[in-house]
Write an enzyme that holds these catalytic residues in place. Structure first.
Site, PDB file in Angstrom:
ATOM      1  N   GLU A  80       0.832  -1.178   0.090  1.00 11.03           N
ATOM      2  CA  GLU A  80       0.076  -0.049   0.043  1.00 11.03           C
ATOM      3  C   GLU A  80       0.880   1.315  -0.020  1.00 11.03           C
ATOM      4  OE1 GLU A  80      -1.560   1.774   3.578  1.00 11.03           O
ATOM      5  OE2 GLU A  80      -0.966   0.204   4.708  1.00 11.03           O
ATOM      6  N   LYS A 122      -6.111  10.546   0.899  1.00  7.15           N
ATOM      7  CA  LYS A 122      -6.073   9.308   1.627  1.00  7.15           C
ATOM      8  C   LYS A 122      -7.172   8.352   1.147  1.00  7.15           C
ATOM      9  CE  LYS A 122      -6.254   7.140   6.202  1.00  7.15           C
ATOM     10  NZ  LYS A 122      -6.393   7.488   7.628  1.00  7.15           N
ATOM     11  N   SER A 150     -12.829   1.501  10.981  1.00  7.32           N
ATOM     12  CA  SER A 150     -12.100   1.676   9.478  1.00  7.32           C
ATOM     13  C   SER A 150     -12.826   0.849   8.379  1.00  7.32           C
ATOM     14  CB  SER A 150     -10.801   1.108   9.715  1.00  7.32           C
ATOM     15  OG  SER A 150     -10.120   1.177   8.512  1.00  7.32           O
ATOM     16  N   ALA A 151     -13.061   1.311   7.223  1.00  3.05           N
ATOM     17  CA  ALA A 151     -13.379   0.634   6.162  1.00  3.05           C
ATOM     18  C   ALA A 151     -12.503  -0.618   5.673  1.00  3.05           C
ATOM     19  CB  ALA A 151     -13.480   1.647   4.839  1.00  3.05           C
ATOM     20  N   ASP A 152     -11.354  -0.795   6.280  1.00  2.00           N
ATOM     21  CA  ASP A 152     -10.524  -1.799   6.023  1.00  2.00           C
ATOM     22  C   ASP A 152     -11.320  -3.062   6.430  1.00  2.00           C
ATOM     23  OD1 ASP A 152      -8.603  -0.113   5.155  1.00  2.00           O
ATOM     24  OD2 ASP A 152      -7.094  -0.388   7.193  1.00  2.00           O
ATOM     25  N   VAL A 157      -5.667   0.180   3.248  1.00  2.79           N
ATOM     26  CA  VAL A 157      -5.641  -1.339   3.296  1.00  2.79           C
ATOM     27  C   VAL A 157      -6.817  -1.555   2.159  1.00  2.79           C
ATOM     28  CG1 VAL A 157      -6.209  -3.242   4.324  1.00  2.79           C
ATOM     29  CG2 VAL A 157      -4.241  -1.770   5.343  1.00  2.79           C
ATOM     30  N   LYS A 215      -3.723  -1.996  14.553  1.00  2.45           N
ATOM     31  CA  LYS A 215      -2.730  -1.127  15.274  1.00  2.45           C
ATOM     32  C   LYS A 215      -3.261  -0.953  16.571  1.00  2.45           C
ATOM     33  CE  LYS A 215      -2.707   1.988  11.662  1.00  2.45           C
ATOM     34  NZ  LYS A 215      -3.068   1.261  10.464  1.00  2.45           N
ATOM     35  N   ASP A 243     -16.244   5.508  14.826  1.00  2.00           N
ATOM     36  CA  ASP A 243     -14.892   5.252  13.786  1.00  2.00           C
ATOM     37  C   ASP A 243     -14.610   4.046  13.883  1.00  2.00           C
ATOM     38  OD1 ASP A 243     -12.832   5.701  12.413  1.00  2.00           O
ATOM     39  OD2 ASP A 243     -12.006   7.384  13.476  1.00  2.00           O
TER      40      ASP A 243
HETATM   41  N1  PSU Z   1      -0.010   0.262   8.594  1.00  5.37           N
HETATM   42  C1  PSU Z   1       1.006   0.967   9.272  1.00  5.37           C
HETATM   43  N2  PSU Z   1       0.926   2.437   8.891  1.00  5.37           N
HETATM   44  C2  PSU Z   1      -0.225   2.792   8.395  1.00  5.37           C
HETATM   45  C3  PSU Z   1      -1.401   1.945   7.818  1.00  5.37           C
HETATM   46  C4  PSU Z   1      -1.233   0.718   7.978  1.00  5.37           C
HETATM   47  O1  PSU Z   1       1.955   0.485   9.553  1.00  5.37           O
HETATM   48  O2  PSU Z   1      -0.358   4.178   8.443  1.00  5.37           O
HETATM   49  C5  PSU Z   1      -2.581   2.884   7.207  1.00  5.37           C
HETATM   50  C6  PSU Z   1      -3.255   1.808   6.296  1.00  5.37           C
HETATM   51  O3  PSU Z   1      -3.339   2.402   4.948  1.00  5.37           O
HETATM   52  C7  PSU Z   1      -4.640   1.663   6.673  1.00  5.37           C
HETATM   53  C8  PSU Z   1      -4.861   3.207   7.477  1.00  5.37           C
HETATM   54  O4  PSU Z   1      -5.635   1.381   5.957  1.00  5.37           O
HETATM   55  O5  PSU Z   1      -3.668   3.042   8.173  1.00  5.37           O
HETATM   56  C9  PSU Z   1      -6.094   2.926   8.572  1.00  5.37           C
HETATM   57  O6  PSU Z   1      -6.544   4.212   8.644  1.00  5.37           O
HETATM   58  P1  PSU Z   1      -8.099   4.434   9.080  1.00  5.37           P
HETATM   59  O7  PSU Z   1      -7.940   4.109  10.568  1.00  5.37           O
HETATM   60  O8  PSU Z   1      -8.437   6.047   8.934  1.00  5.37           O
HETATM   61  O9  PSU Z   1      -9.133   3.512   8.334  1.00  5.37           O
HETATM   62 MN    MN Z   2     -11.696   6.160  10.450  1.00  5.42          MN
END
Ligand code: PSU
Ligand code: MN
Length: 303
Positions: free
Chosen positions: A25, A88, A142-144, A108, A161, A140
């Site tokens: 990614e 993003k 994530s769409a992941d 992701v 994370k 909140d």
């Molecule tokens: N893995 C990492 N660092 C990151 C990410 C993944 O080590 O910054 C990113 C990925 O692109 C993941 C995003 O999809 O963080 C998640 O963002 P959000 O919580 O806004 O969905």
């Molecule tokens: Mn989010």
């Protein structure tokens, strides 16, 4: 479709030969790590995939076209552009970015969509997004997570994370029917730390089992992908007890500054980097490289 996807010569050749390919990614480059370490890591992850016997395909949208495999000049431009000047991209904004001819980094979720369009089945990252703490108020999530339930790509990460609510993230993944497979241990890893205190729903110790499981899902007509959670190497981990207060402090600062939506994850990663004097970044780099190696082995088993 043909003029929407742009393959690098290396990925084009791998596709023609049926060689194993690992998708990577770009949001981790633009929004996940500071410059210039992000550029160095992007190059090292690609080199690690090659050493492990597969071809890397870093994915981003450049001027409205989906690039599958980036050349070094493009990587350098993306890495050195401040995060607030690059979109993003998740499922919700991918089409708009392409239609408007803009440039964006794929999360992701968006990377899974693009990898699938390109016929790539395995993808390595650091940590997926998940259910944020306090999601019962902020909503909140994530769409992941949803993407894992609908797009057939095996994603190798070091867990969600650890800034997230890990028990709720596991619950949502279960509800969505996403297999969460710990590689080589019983516990769910927690990104910078090997342990989360939570049992992983599934465990596999051999990349061939993970490949077979993906192929079985297709046979059974089960849509969606798999999440492989691969613990950070012991030598590189920051123990959970060290990370807990750091994450708490970063979360408290995010709340008091009103950080919301797409800014939450980048803000927390940056604050944790500062609070650990850069140690979190060293761990993040080590776990991404480790995930790239395992993803290459899974891709080889599928090829
Ligand atoms: N893995 C990492 N660092 C990151 C990410 C993944 O080590 O910054 C990113 C990925 O692109 C993941 C995003 O999809 O963080 C998640 O963002 P959000 O919580 O806004 O969905
Ligand atoms: Mn989010």
């Amino acid at each position: 479709m043909n003029d929407l996807l742009v393959f690098s010569p290396e990925v084009e050749a791998a596709r023609a030969n049926g060689a194993p390919i690992v998708a990577l990614e770009s949001t981790i480059i633009t929004h996940g790590m500071p410059y210039p370490q992000n550029l160095e890591v992007a190059r090292r992850v690609e080199a690690t995939v090659r050493e492990a016997g597969a071809i890397p395909a870093t994915i981003a949208v450049i001027g409205g076209r989906i690039h599958i495999g980036l050349d070094d000049a493009t990587l350098e431009t993306l890495a050195s552009t401040p995060g607030d000047q690059v979109m993003k991209l998740s499922r919700a904004d991918l089409a708009a970015c392409c239609a408007l001819g803009r440039t964006g980094a794929t999360t992701v979720a968006a990377t899974m969509i693009c990898a699938n369009l390109a016929g790539i089945h395995v993808f390595a990252t650091g940590g997926i997004g998940g259910v944020h703490r306090g999601a019962e108020l902020s909503f909140d999530i994530s769409a992941d997570l949803q993407e894992l339930s609908r797009t057939p790509v095996t994603v190798v990460a070091a867990g969600a994370k650890a800034i997230l609510d890990l028990p709720k993230t596991l619950e949502v993944l279960e509800t969505l029917g996403v297999p969460v497979i710990a590689f080589g241990q019983d516990q769910l890893p927690a990104f910078w730390s090997r342990e989360s205190g939570l049992a992983a729903p599934l465990r596999m110790d051999d990349p061939a089992q993970i490949a077979a499981s993906a192929q079985m899902r297709a046979k059974l007509g089960l849509i969606g992908g798999q999440l492989v959670v691969n613990p950070i190497p012991e030598a590189d981990e920051i123990p959970r007890a060290t990370m807990i207060p750091v994450v708490e402090q970063a979360l408290a600062e995010a709340a008091s500054q009103g950080i919301a939506a797409k800014s939450v994850t980048p803000f927390l990663l940056q604050r944790i980097f500062e609070l650990t004097q850069g140690r979190s970044l060293d761990a993040n780099i080590a776990l991404v490289l480790n995930n790239a190696r395992v993803a290459a082995r899974i891709a080889a088993a599928m090829a």
